[in-house]
Design a protein around this motif. Structure first.
Motif: not given
Ligand SMILES: [Zn+2]
Length: 558
Positions: A1, A328, A411, A383, A350
């Motif tokens: 993200m 994700h 996220d 994603e 992440d």
């Molecule tokens: Zn992410």
């Protein structure tokens, strides 16, 4: 993200007091009281560590790392006590196609005061969403369509009175009231609406039958420089596979440098700056530039299969109404090496953290007993390639979107310790804000709006795939006003993450992390979702929000 910028600006947004009704269809029941959940920090730690270990090779879609990650998530869902979410399977296949452009021609413009030629990469970029080995746009009329917006609910149509079938449309980025100070205006004032996103502009151009769509790049309203456009639009582009191979798309979508666009306008005897200003006005009329465009390229096309992982906890009293949690599981895989040679982008923060959170939440939900409504736990793929796994689910929902009450996206958890605030991306968009405020109340934390709504972050993570089809989704994360050290410490930690770890090989698991803040945030995610799963209400987008009409139609069975 993406990482939120560190500056905080107070933005007043719509919020509901407890006595206002929320669904617009009946008496508002009070938001349900939710007992404190049993959330396991051990689950958070162990799954984050495992998914981000080098053995998973950064979890790129279509790799051995994907095999391992999706297997682990499904096993953890099963151990938590969920049922498989797709019939008797834990998986939803997500067929992807990777298209790489080669032998790209210059963009040639003729028919004006002088012929022009622009280079691929430095002047313009283009990609094809159609699975065709060779793409040719030739002798195509060029039409300037302003912001390229067709918004009947706002009485705005940049395509009114013009037929762009087979033509090349040239479009401005962002939306007409970009650049205003306030959040008031036809298109959300300073805040970007979906009409401002490049994805929307290509979709609308395709609906209008255009052969090609070129967006004029402009650093401020685009929120990033040409370097980002060039690097992200060259090389392999992933799309969801479609039955028609993208036949309903334009042949070519791309961007053009502002200087190049100015030359095209000049060749047509027009002034770009003047027309950019004119396009901000309601009733703007598209302009036939009386020029022709020609461009061609070839495509290498590769099919890749990837997977979403889905588990469900069936509701006790209204099992055919659904609340959804999304996160994700994928990340960037092998990537540009760090100076020490480490070339695995581990994606610990992440988004191994968000994936671990799905499991920890599933465990807590099962322990608390099934809520009234069913709860879907969805770990999505791709994603990082453009929200493709969540888009695939939303386009091919296992459970009807009209029966999906709303949801929460997670996220990347902040690892800097507990914060006094949470940052809401898209604050003021939906009535879910009231749920968040209620969930925060007992903790003495406050919800703050993201500081830069003009950058359109609401449209850049997986909740958006659902929002676009009408399902109210809330997206928030722990803020930077830390309990220990305040904003200064929080901003320093965020900057350190952005500069040294974000989307790089050093986003790795750290055994010294303080998980207190994460567990506080997780409790909020739990409470918001659990309230949704226990109420009879159907929270909606706020009046005037761009997704409200879609939701109303979907709920009405349209
Ligand atoms: Zn992410």
């Amino acid at each position: 993200m993406r990482k939120l910028p560190v500056l905080i600006m107070a933005v007043t947004a719509l919020s509901l007091s407890a006595c206002q009704k929320i669904d617009g269809t009946g008496e508002q029941s009070a938001l349900p009281e939710i007992a404190a959940p049993e959330l396991s920090v051990e689950t958070m730690k162990s799954i984050t560590e495992e998914l981000s270990s080098d053995a998973y090779e950064g979890r790129a879609p279509g790799t051995a790392g994907e095999e391992k990650a999706t297997k682990l998530i499904s096993e953890k869902f099963a151990a938590a006590g969920l049922a498989p979410g797709n019939g008797d399977s834990w998986f939803q296949d997500v067929p992807l196609v990777g298209i790489t452009a080669k032998n790209t021609s210059p963009l040639k413009i003729s028919g004006g005061k002088s012929d022009l030629s622009f280079n691929y990469g430095s002047d313009y970029v283009a990609a094809s969403y159609q699975e065709q080995p060779k793409i040719t746009v030739a002798d195509s009329d060029i039409v300037f369509v302003g912001y390229g917006i067709n918004a009947p609910e706002r009485g705005w149509n940049d395509y009114a009175g013009v037929d762009v079938k087979g033509k090349t449309v040239v479009i401005l980025v962002n939306d007409p009231d970009f650049g205003t100070e306030s959040l008031e205006g036809e298109f959300g004032g300073r805040a970007m609406t979906y009409y401002g996103r490049w994805t929307y502009k290509y979709e609308e151009a395709a609906r209008q039958g255009a052969a090609a769509a070129l967006i004029i790049h402009d650093t401020d309203p685009a929120a990033y420089g040409w370097n980002v456009v060039e690097s992200s639009w060259t090389g392999e582009q992933f799309y969801a596979q479609s039955a028609n191979g993208g036949a309903d798309q334009t042949k070519l979508n791309g961007w053009i440098q502002k200087d190049a666009a100015a030359k095209i306008f000049a060749a047509a005897g027009q002034d770009l700056t003047k027309q950019m200003a004119a396009a901000k006005n309601k009733g703007f009329k598209a302009i036939d530039l009386k020029l022709k465009a020609a461009v061609s390229l070839e495509n290498d096309i590769k099919k890749t299969d990837s997977k979403n992982v889905v588990g469900i906890l069936k509701g006790k009293t209204r099992p055919d109404e659904y609340v959804i949690y999304t996160a994700h599981w994928d990340h960037l895989g092998r990537c540009k090496p760090a100076p020490d040679g480490d070339d695995i982008c581990n994606g610990a923060v992440d988004n191994a953290t968000g994936t671990a959170a799905l499991v920890a939440l599933a465990e807590a939900y099962v322990k608390a007993g099934a809520p009234d409504r069913s709860v879907i736990f969805l770990a999505v793929t791709a994603e990082e390639s453009g929200l493709l796994g969540s888009k695939y689910y939303a386009d091919n929902p296992i459970y009807p979107l009209s029966q999906t009450v709303g949801g929460v996206n997670m996220d990347a958890f902040g690892m800097a310790g507990p914060a006094k605030n949470v940052i809401v991306v898209g604050k003021g968009k939906s009535q879910l804000d009231a749920y968040l405020e209620a969930a925060l109340k007992g903790d003495g934390r406050v919800a703050e709006a993201e500081p830069t709504p003009e950058k359109g972050f609401y449209y850049r993570s997986d909740h958006f795939s659902f929002a676009k089809l009408g399902v109210p989704m809330i997206y928030f994360e722990g803020g930077e006003d830390l309990v220990n050290g305040g904003r200064e410490a929080g901003e320093a930690a965020a900057k350190d993450y952005t500069d040294n770890r974000y989307h790089g090989p050093k986003d790795e698991y750290d055994p010294n992390w303080d998980w207190t803040g994460v567990m506080g945030d997780l409790k909020v995610y739990y409470t918001v979702g659990r309230m949704l799963a226990m109420t009879e209400d159907w929270p909606n987008w706020n009046e005037g929000d761009e997704f409200r009409a879609t939701r109303d139609k979907s709920r009405a069975g349209g």
